[in-house]
Scaffold this active site. Structure first.
Site, PDB file in Angstrom:
ATOM      1  N   LYS A 136       0.837  -1.201   0.000  1.00 61.07           N
ATOM      2  CA  LYS A 136       0.000   0.000   0.000  1.00 61.07           C
ATOM      3  C   LYS A 136       0.876   1.257   0.000  1.00 61.07           C
ATOM      4  CE  LYS A 136      -3.789  -0.378   2.309  1.00 61.07           C
ATOM      5  NZ  LYS A 136      -4.577  -0.622   3.501  1.00 61.07           N
ATOM      6  N   ARG A 148      -3.370   2.991   8.583  1.00 59.59           N
ATOM      7  CA  ARG A 148      -3.684   1.704   7.961  1.00 59.59           C
ATOM      8  C   ARG A 148      -2.449   0.839   7.842  1.00 59.59           C
ATOM      9  NH1 ARG A 148      -7.594   2.272   3.261  1.00 59.59           N
ATOM     10  NH2 ARG A 148      -8.968   3.917   3.899  1.00 59.59           N
ATOM     11  N   GLY A 152      -8.411  -7.669   4.499  1.00 58.42           N
ATOM     12  CA  GLY A 152      -9.212  -7.915   5.691  1.00 58.42           C
ATOM     13  C   GLY A 152      -8.430  -8.489   6.856  1.00 58.42           C
ATOM     14  N   MET A 160      -5.618  -7.148   8.363  1.00 54.85           N
ATOM     15  CA  MET A 160      -5.068  -6.172   9.284  1.00 54.85           C
ATOM     16  C   MET A 160      -6.087  -5.048   9.434  1.00 54.85           C
ATOM     17  SD  MET A 160      -2.071  -7.666   9.547  1.00 54.85           S
ATOM     18  CE  MET A 160      -0.838  -6.509  10.044  1.00 54.85           C
ATOM     19  N   ARG A 171      -3.854  -1.359  -6.092  1.00 55.12           N
ATOM     20  CA  ARG A 171      -3.055  -2.586  -5.994  1.00 55.12           C
ATOM     21  C   ARG A 171      -3.507  -3.523  -7.107  1.00 55.12           C
ATOM     22  NH1 ARG A 171      -6.010  -4.726  -0.505  1.00 55.12           N
ATOM     23  NH2 ARG A 171      -8.035  -5.026  -1.427  1.00 55.12           N
ATOM     24  N   HIS A 209     -16.463  -8.165   2.421  1.00 52.89           N
ATOM     25  CA  HIS A 209     -15.451  -9.085   2.933  1.00 52.89           C
ATOM     26  C   HIS A 209     -15.691 -10.500   2.432  1.00 52.89           C
ATOM     27  CE1 HIS A 209     -13.794 -11.868   5.969  1.00 52.89           C
ATOM     28  NE2 HIS A 209     -12.766 -11.051   5.898  1.00 52.89           N
ATOM     29  N   SER A 230      12.543 -42.153  -6.676  1.00 52.25           N
ATOM     30  CA  SER A 230      11.421 -41.237  -6.498  1.00 52.25           C
ATOM     31  C   SER A 230      11.387 -40.866  -5.022  1.00 52.25           C
ATOM     32  CB  SER A 230      10.120 -41.915  -6.920  1.00 52.25           C
ATOM     33  OG  SER A 230       9.043 -41.037  -6.681  1.00 52.25           O
ATOM     34  N   CYS A 238       7.217 -38.080  -5.337  1.00 48.47           N
ATOM     35  CA  CYS A 238       5.828 -38.531  -5.351  1.00 48.47           C
ATOM     36  C   CYS A 238       5.135 -38.342  -4.007  1.00 48.47           C
ATOM     37  CB  CYS A 238       5.723 -39.971  -5.829  1.00 48.47           C
ATOM     38  SG  CYS A 238       6.546 -41.129  -4.731  1.00 48.47           S
ATOM     39  N   TYR A 258      10.955 -35.080 -12.764  1.00 45.64           N
ATOM     40  CA  TYR A 258       9.510 -34.851 -12.726  1.00 45.64           C
ATOM     41  C   TYR A 258       9.004 -34.694 -11.307  1.00 45.64           C
ATOM     42  CZ  TYR A 258       9.018 -39.779 -11.339  1.00 45.64           C
ATOM     43  OH  TYR A 258       9.095 -40.962 -10.666  1.00 45.64           O
TER      44      TYR A 258
HETATM   45  C1  PEP Z   1       5.797 -41.040   0.628  1.00 42.44           C
HETATM   46  O1  PEP Z   1       6.158 -41.594   1.664  1.00 42.44           O
HETATM   47  O2  PEP Z   1       6.080 -39.870   0.340  1.00 42.44           O
HETATM   48  C2  PEP Z   1       4.971 -41.779  -0.352  1.00 42.44           C
HETATM   49  C3  PEP Z   1       4.665 -41.222  -1.515  1.00 42.44           C
HETATM   50  O3  PEP Z   1       4.488 -42.970   0.008  1.00 42.44           O
HETATM   51  P1  PEP Z   1       3.260 -43.191   1.002  1.00 42.44           P
HETATM   52  O4  PEP Z   1       2.612 -41.858   1.201  1.00 42.44           O
HETATM   53  O5  PEP Z   1       2.378 -44.170   0.339  1.00 42.44           O
HETATM   54  O6  PEP Z   1       3.928 -43.717   2.226  1.00 42.44           O
END
Ligand code: PEP
Ligand code: MG
Length: 874
Positions: free
Chosen positions: A22, A92, A101, A103, A336, A454, A764, A831, A851
């Site tokens: 601001k 302000r 909303g 602060m 803003r 709000h 992974s 993962c 990935y």
């Molecule tokens: C993990 O541990 O991050 C995972 C992907 O396996 P799970 O959540 O099935 O233990």
């Protein structure tokens, strides 16, 4: 020496970190020559210093504040607390990132019993003077001293009832004066102190209150949800007041340069004549649309339109502005980058590119990945909707569809949500205290409030469906009921809301998954062309896999095979396998499971049409599949031709004190190699079958061994896999390329990743377990006590939602380097749940993973977050 206070004329738009959003924008507008009332900003560094100094404003900073105040007095020709020509200011907050909303604001600071008389005489408007005074007391008491606003509202209601009037605006000067003395009396009664009469004291206390509000519960919550570090602090803006409530040639409003719900390029906003700022936002009176300003105040309107154009071109983004008109003159109080719905965000980003204002990369950086969520959320089933009856209509404040049970307070909404219920929060109007309850709700319905109230602003930001300003609904918050057309609805009754039309339905209407607009495809194609990370999905069923592919997944990073075991009559065969006493018995049971697993894998391969599929072998502790109660044990024993005691003994023997660190993951395959053999047969045979049917898919399965902590352990299981795979291939007379890799989810595996990579063809990162074991926090129980850690500022973020880059991240980085040292082309993925979290994705990009893999609905979020990471880290 550090400078803690800047006049607006000393700052500029680049100084967000120091002046807050601001303050920086007020300085920038001042620089651009726009009509901004004079003022100054106390910096975010002053806020941090306030906390470092044990929650007090250091003398030096106070001195700087008063020096800036003198400048302000010189410029305006008025003086704070002066009997002849008093200056009033607003105070302000303004953090680096906008926190709507969260602060607090204090207006009209500088009034006391003497000043109010001067204002009354000077403006010849005692009603205005006393109205300003009572507003100031109310805001100061609430924000600075923590007295509840509601109590003041009760006093107002009592006075109105006594006088037999309905609206605040019906009260005259004397009644306003009476209100002031009642407010002061209440203040004294509650706080055992008089309302402060010295405006300089008022000012310092107000600045302090803003600093303190940086650490109120709502602010901490908002920061957590939006990844804002507490170290940023907030700035405080002190600005000379202009009045929108001094008569009919005065007014105040808020407007966006484009429609924040649809993105349409057309000025959008609301204003109220003869009103002060909070009247518009609080939604107490229903405002007029900005177009109508043209008739009411044409000169100010023309000037405003011009300013909107300049600001949008200057900031290259849609602006959200606040303005006040005092005696026909326009003043800008804020600008803003405006919050917008996900659909609007994509349209605006594409339009700005087409208008030549920004390039594609800038467009990609404009959209918050998490916002895409809102596009992917359910809408009403069209046929069901036709049958449903509209009971009321309000404003379409935030799009989407929601069906849920009615609750009337934020606390009740949270409790019901935690109980697994779907909630629609119904309120007269919402306030920042309701934010957690709003987050726990499917939809929000308010009786009062416009499109910028709000409820509307916050719901839009959250991507939650909201209908506001629905005054067909007569609510009794105390009795927890509302009535529409003579029908009364109670707590727990079902209703549905359509945030795109404003319709309210008195029943549960079925919802269907979202469909995605053309802007989405175009925008996401830019993201795909920009990102370096691939995006896969965690999916255990063909249905989820299909959904993920539709959302752009480029493969599956995790199939949790055990999830298939719970379905239908499979659980019977699985239980039979677990209670087997000999390998032979176990093989008989596994033979029953094999065709089911194989069928599942075939279906998944078919959906994925040759995209990579990573299948994770059985992982959880076996007792998860067993019956718990004696009743369940008795019935299973009968089914399995066992006695109750025999089965009970098996269940008891499988009990572990710490199952998460018990007999699970690859340890199962070490004890019972036949399980891994069965799973290998299913994986390989399914791939061979699908390749036969669809040679064009050319499936290459990726077999993933979980919970490995040592190379020898992986080698043992891998040998079983390879032997079985060869057997299956030989039987079919074909060769199939497949890979065997591992999850890195035990700290020891991360430490010894170079050795493990001698066996593993890919890694992974299972960051759920890796976080659990690095912190030593149970992933199932930590939620309970982590709250205390956030409150005590030991941790700011849930490490299970966002990778702890410092600790867990160090292990991941080390493992990635170790893996690459042994096998330079090793494929690296993630993962754990973190694979769909934008800040974790940024980390994955920086350490060069191949990935990220996340749940289907987070795939688009991950695609955009990966593109942003690539741009950010160029
Ligand atoms: C993990 O541990 O991050 C995972 C992907 O396996 P799970 O959540 O099935 O233990
Ligand atoms: Mg795991």
């Amino acid at each position: 020496m550090t400078k803690y206070v800047y006049l607006f004329s000393e700052g500029n738009g680049q100084m967000r970190e120091l002046l807050g959003g601001k303050g920086a924008n007020l300085a920038e507008m001042t620089k651009l020559g726009m009509p901004v009332p004079f003022g100054f900003t106390v910096t975010t560094e002053a806020c941090n210093r306030y906390y470092d100094d044990g929650e007090q404003i250091h003398e030096d900073i106070q001195k700087e504040i008063f020096e800036a105040l003198s400048e302000l007095e010189k410029k305006t020709g008025k003086k704070l607390g002066d009997k002849e020509n008093p200056l009033l200011v607003s105070v302000r907050s303004g953090a680096r990132a906008s926190m709507p909303g969260m602060m607090d604001t204090i207006l009209n600071l500088g009034i006391n019993d003497e000043v109010v008389e001067t204002i009354a005489a000077k403006t010849n408007n005692p009603r205005f003077a006393y109205d300003s005074y009572r507003r100031f007391i109310q805001m100061f008491a609430d924000v600075v001293m923590g007295l509840s606003k509601a109590r003041f509202e009760t006093i107002i209601d009592e006075i109105k009832a006594e006088r037999g009037v309905k609206l605040d605006s019906d009260l005259n000067a004397d009644e306003m004066k009476e209100m002031v003395s009642k407010f002061k009396e209440f203040y004294r009664e509650q706080l055992h102190d008089d309302f402060p009469t010295d405006p300089r004291v008022q000012l310092i206390k107000a600045v302090e209150a803003v600093f303190m509000s940086w650490n109120n519960e709502r602010a901490i919550y908002y920061r957590q949800v939006n990844d804002i570090p507490s170290s940023w602090g907030t700035a405080v803006n002190v600005q000379s007041m202009v009045f929108g409530n001094m008569g009919n040639d005065c007014g105040t409003g808020v407007a966006f340069t484009r429609n924040p719900a649809t993105g349409e390029k057309k000025l959008f906003g609301e204003f109220l004549m003869n009103a002060q700022g909070e009247d518009v936002v609080a939604g107490v009176r229903t405002p007029q649309t900005i177009d109508q300003l043209k008739e009411v105040a044409p000169h100010a309107y023309d000037q405003f339109v011009k300013i909107c154009g300049i600001l949008e071109n200057h900031y290259k983004d849609m602006q959200d502005m606040e303005f006040t008109i005092e005696n026909g003159n326009l003043y800008m109080l804020q600008t803003r980058n405006g919050k917008r719905t996900a659909a609007a965000a994509l349209k605006i980003a594409c339009d700005l590119v087409d208008e030549g204002l920004i390039n594609e990369e800038e467009a990609l950086m404009m959209v918050d990945p998490k916002q895409l969520d809102a596009l992917l959320h359910p809408q009403f089933d069209a046929d069901e909707l036709k049958k449903a009856k509209v009971i009321a209509k309000g404003l379409a404040a935030s799009p989407g569809a929601a069906a849920g049970q009615v609750y009337f307070t934020a606390e009740d909404a949270i409790a019901a949500h935690n109980n697994g219920e779907k909630v629609v929060l119904v309120r007269l109007e919402t306030s920042p205290e309701d934010i957690q309850g709003m987050a726990a709700s499917e939809g929000i319905l308010t009786v009062r409030g416009g499109m910028t109230s709000h409820a509307a602003v916050v719901a839009r930001g959250m991507g939650t469906c909201c209908v506001s300003g629905c005054d067909d609904v007569k609510i009794n918050e105390e009795a927890k009921t509302f009535t529409v057309n003579g029908v009364t609805y109670h707590e727990k009754d079902w209703i549905s809301l359509d945030g795109s039309t404003g319709n309210v339905y008195g029943e549960a209407v079925k919802t269907v998954p979202a469909t995605i607009s053309g802007y989405f495809e175009r925008f996401m194609s830019w993201a795909d062309n920009t990102r370096k990370l691939q995006v896969r999905t965690n999916a255990d069923t063909p249905r989820d896999a299909k959904q993920a592919v539709e959302f752009g997944a480029e493969g599956i990073g995790l199939v949790r095979t055990e999830h298939m075991f719970f379905e239908g009559d499979r659980i019977r065969a699985v239980r039979e396998m677990i209670v087997s006493k000999t390998e032979e018995q176990r093989r008989v049971a596994l033979a029953k499971i094999l065709p089911m697993q194989q069928g599942d894998f075939e279906a998944i391969y078919e959906v994925m049409q040759g995209l990579p599929v990573t299948i994770r072998y059985l992982d959880p502790p076996l007792h998860e599949f067993l019956p718990n109660t004696d009743e369940e044990i008795a019935s299973l024993a009968e089914e399995m031709n066992m006695t109750f005691d025999e089965l009970k003994n098996v269940v008891v023997s499988l009990h572990e004190f710490n199952p998460m660190m018990g007999h699970r993951g690859c340890r199962l395959a070490v004890s019972y190699p036949e399980i891994a053999e069965m799973q290998t047969e299913a994986v390989i045979q399914a791939a061979i079958n699908v390749n036969k049917k669809h040679p064009e898919f050319d499936v290459h399965p990726e077999i993933m061994i979980p919970l490995v902590g040592d190379k020898a352990e992986l080698k043992f299981v891998k040998n079983i896999v390879v032997k079985k795979a060869e057997e299956v291939m030989e039987k079919n007379g074909v060769h199939l390329d497949y890979k065997v890799g591992t999850m890195i989810e035990i700290p020891r595996a991360a430490l010894l990743a170079d050795e493990i990579a001698e066996e593993a063809e890919f890694f992974s990162f299972g960051t759920n377990d890796l976080t659990q074991m690095t912190f030593g926090f149970s992933r199932d129980d930590a939620g309970g006590f982590l709250k205390d850690y956030y409150e005590k500022k030991i941790y700011e973020q849930d490490p299970f939602a966002r990778v702890d880059q410092k600790g867990v991240g160090k292990l991941i980085k080390m493992a990635a380097e170790g893996g690459r040292a042994t096998r330079p082309d090793i494929k690296l993925g993630i993962c754990g749940e973190h694979g769909g979290d934008p800040s974790s994705i940024d980390f994955c990009h920086r350490i060069g993973l191949t990935y990220v893999s996340c749940s289907p609905f987070r795939v688009p979020i991950a695609r955009l977050a990966a593109a942003q990471a690539a741009i950010r880290n160029k």
